[in-house]
Design an enzyme around this catalytic site. Structure first.
Site, PDB file in Angstrom:
ATOM      1  N   ARG A  93     -67.516-120.393  27.431  1.00 34.56           N
ATOM      2  CA  ARG A  93     -68.103-121.792  27.723  1.00 34.56           C
ATOM      3  C   ARG A  93     -68.444-122.035  29.205  1.00 34.56           C
ATOM      4  O   ARG A  93     -68.190-122.871  29.639  1.00 34.56           O
ATOM      5  CB  ARG A  93     -66.952-122.823  27.233  1.00 34.56           C
ATOM      6  CG  ARG A  93     -66.780-122.890  25.938  1.00 34.56           C
ATOM      7  CD  ARG A  93     -67.869-123.803  25.370  1.00 34.56           C
ATOM      8  NE  ARG A  93     -67.834-123.515  23.834  1.00 34.56           N
ATOM      9  CZ  ARG A  93     -67.227-124.597  23.226  1.00 34.56           C
ATOM     10  NH1 ARG A  93     -66.763-125.457  23.906  1.00 34.56           N
ATOM     11  NH2 ARG A  93     -67.452-124.530  21.939  1.00 34.56           N
ATOM     12  N   ARG A 110     -70.258-128.419  29.714  1.00 34.87           N
ATOM     13  CA  ARG A 110     -70.406-130.059  30.021  1.00 34.87           C
ATOM     14  C   ARG A 110     -69.717-130.103  31.537  1.00 34.87           C
ATOM     15  O   ARG A 110     -69.680-131.150  32.241  1.00 34.87           O
ATOM     16  CB  ARG A 110     -69.577-130.786  29.067  1.00 34.87           C
ATOM     17  CG  ARG A 110     -70.197-131.301  28.242  1.00 34.87           C
ATOM     18  CD  ARG A 110     -69.591-131.998  27.075  1.00 34.87           C
ATOM     19  NE  ARG A 110     -68.697-131.276  26.581  1.00 34.87           N
ATOM     20  CZ  ARG A 110     -67.594-131.696  25.499  1.00 34.87           C
ATOM     21  NH1 ARG A 110     -67.822-132.936  25.261  1.00 34.87           N
ATOM     22  NH2 ARG A 110     -66.764-130.832  25.172  1.00 34.87           N
ATOM     23  N   TYR A 166     -64.131-124.210   9.361  1.00 37.54           N
ATOM     24  CA  TYR A 166     -65.275-125.127   9.506  1.00 37.54           C
ATOM     25  C   TYR A 166     -65.856-125.765   8.289  1.00 37.54           C
ATOM     26  O   TYR A 166     -65.721-126.868   7.927  1.00 37.54           O
ATOM     27  CB  TYR A 166     -66.154-125.099  10.672  1.00 37.54           C
ATOM     28  CG  TYR A 166     -65.510-125.102  12.060  1.00 37.54           C
ATOM     29  CD1 TYR A 166     -65.068-126.471  12.486  1.00 37.54           C
ATOM     30  CD2 TYR A 166     -65.513-124.096  12.914  1.00 37.54           C
ATOM     31  CE1 TYR A 166     -64.299-126.331  13.996  1.00 37.54           C
ATOM     32  CE2 TYR A 166     -64.737-123.835  14.118  1.00 37.54           C
ATOM     33  CZ  TYR A 166     -64.242-125.316  14.585  1.00 37.54           C
ATOM     34  OH  TYR A 166     -63.956-125.240  16.012  1.00 37.54           O
ATOM     35  N   ARG A 210     -78.807-131.756  28.983  1.00 37.78           N
ATOM     36  CA  ARG A 210     -78.619-132.019  27.702  1.00 37.78           C
ATOM     37  C   ARG A 210     -79.169-133.442  27.252  1.00 37.78           C
ATOM     38  O   ARG A 210     -79.643-133.644  26.219  1.00 37.78           O
ATOM     39  CB  ARG A 210     -77.188-131.881  27.206  1.00 37.78           C
ATOM     40  CG  ARG A 210     -77.088-132.027  25.569  1.00 37.78           C
ATOM     41  CD  ARG A 210     -75.586-131.394  25.354  1.00 37.78           C
ATOM     42  NE  ARG A 210     -74.568-132.111  25.413  1.00 37.78           N
ATOM     43  CZ  ARG A 210     -74.210-133.289  24.596  1.00 37.78           C
ATOM     44  NH1 ARG A 210     -74.557-133.149  23.366  1.00 37.78           N
ATOM     45  NH2 ARG A 210     -73.048-134.047  24.938  1.00 37.78           N
ATOM     46  N   ASP A 242     -74.214-121.597  19.503  1.00 37.02           N
ATOM     47  CA  ASP A 242     -72.927-122.008  18.898  1.00 37.02           C
ATOM     48  C   ASP A 242     -72.671-121.150  17.464  1.00 37.02           C
ATOM     49  O   ASP A 242     -73.606-120.698  16.991  1.00 37.02           O
ATOM     50  CB  ASP A 242     -73.036-123.312  18.418  1.00 37.02           C
ATOM     51  CG  ASP A 242     -71.513-124.045  18.165  1.00 37.02           C
ATOM     52  OD1 ASP A 242     -71.097-124.582  19.150  1.00 37.02           O
ATOM     53  OD2 ASP A 242     -71.121-124.035  16.879  1.00 37.02           O
TER      54      ASP A 242
END
Ligand code: CP3
Length: 347
Positions: A29, A33, A153, A42, A78
């Site tokens: 990562r 962010r 998921y 973004r 992703d």
């Protein structure tokens, strides 16, 4: 194989346990962010849309490489991208994660896992790789989620701590579970990774982030065979294969056996103990606790030096965090950490 311009070799050499001039370092990562330039680019776009815009996705992957002297870049994508690409209604909800309105619950749901046709379904990913290979002077890591983590998921329908529904399905409906693992392996993960290799990525990381939720017997019987099928299926690609999960202290030996060149380790096991379990004939990636980044620099430095001491200059260490960079991490800590690792391990 696509021919590309020469890249700095340190990361690839370490993956093959060959001598290096310094320990390579990159961060899971590392695009994300915690970087103001990422947040700016973004804006309000969701992550999946961002991955479908090759110029933007390539830019995001390049941001950390411009800021820091990291030894590898990771494709901006992703783990849910290939699943979304074959038409599964997955969204990524901000600050939460992958979410499905119609989670997988029965055999009939498996029809939703049709085979991925890379050139038609993920042209944007292949284009992103092409742009990155033209820009980068460090290796590009491609990746996919492993079948268990993807299934978790799809079955839970949202991020879950204990993966109860997933494990219940595994025990109650072993045939459905098996069919789901086969479909995720053959229809999704293998074609997705094969396409990335054909497009020219230099290494692959298989993220089985939540495998550590399983007991060793269930991992062995219900998960390992499919991760092995993927890693062995990619062996002929000739690129290093990294196999990562969290909470996997008791699974490390099996994760290596699955066919990995390098096993990624979280912070819950010390690096030397983890390497014993993996075997010194394989590489290791890790394993600073990402939360150390929220402390003062002295804490980051002290804990990073402990990781390096435990690696003891054996060939095959790739320095990384034990999991992804937290959004609150100060970018300056990561920049200093890269330089610290390089300086302290210079041969
Ligand atoms: O530098 C990089 O590593 C970026 C590329 C990347 C992303 N996702 C982009 C992303 C990678 C390697 C992933 C893998 C991924 N996605 C994993 C495996 C790695 C891991 O963390 O264990 C998993 C489990 C996912 C699923 C997922 N996607 C989660 C749990 C989340 C977090 C949700 C949130 O908002 O915190 C995402 C969203 C996501 N994928 C983000 C990024 C940069 C954050 C979303 C944002 O920009 O707001």
């Amino acid at each position: 194989m696509v021919t590309t311009t020469r890249v700095r070799e340190r990361f690839l050499l370490a993956c093959r346990r060959e001598p290096v001039d310094a320990t390579p370092v990159w961060f899971m990562r590392q695009a994300g962010r915690y970087l103001p330039e990422y947040r700016k680019l973004r804006g309000d776009t969701d992550v999946l849309s961002l991955t479908r815009d090759p110029e933007a996705a390539a830019e995001v992957a390049l941001q950390p490489v411009r800021r820091m002297d990291v030894d590898a870049a990771i494709l901006f994508s992703d783990i849910m991208v290939p699943v979304a690409a074959i038409g599964v209604d997955v969204r990524i909800v901000a600050n939460q994660g992958p979410t499905l309105d119609r989670p997988f619950r029965t055999d009939a749901d498996l029809e939703r896992l049709r085979p991925l046709e890379p050139s038609e379904d993920i042209p944007y990913t292949l284009e992103t790789i092409k742009i990155l290979l033209g820009e980068l002077d460090v290796p590009l890591i491609g990746f996919a989620g492993a079948p268990f983590t993807l299934a978790s998921y799809l079955i839970e329908g949202r991020p879950s701590r204990d993966h109860l529904r997933t494990k219940a399905l595994m025990h109650r409906e072993p045939e459905t579970w098996r069919a789901m693992m086969v479909a995720l392996t053959e229809h999704v993960v293998l074609p997705y990774l094969r396409a990335q290799v054909n497009a020219g990525v230099h290494a692959i990381q298989l993220f089985d982030s939540w495998a550590g939720t399983l007991d060793p017997d269930d991992y062995h019987d219900h998960v390992l065979p499919w991760s092995r099928r993927i890693l062995e299926g990619l062996r002929d690609a000739g690129v290093p294969l990294i196999h990562f999960g969290t909470g996997t202290g008791e699974l490390l030996g099996m994760m290596r056996e699955a066919g990995a060149d390098v096993v990624g380790v979280d912070w819950r096991t010390t690096l030397d103990a983890a390497w014993e379990r993996i075997g010194h004939d394989a590489g290791i990636q890790g394993n600073l606790d990402p939360v150390a980044l929220l402390g003062p620099w002295e804490v980051v430095e002290r804990k990073a030096l402990l990781v390096l001491a435990r690696a003891a200059r054996r060939p095959g260490h790739v320095f990384n965090l034990g999991h992804g960079v937290p959004p609150e991490a100060p970018p300056e800590h990561l920049q200093r950490l890269v330089d610290l690792v390089h300086q302290r391990t210079a041969r």
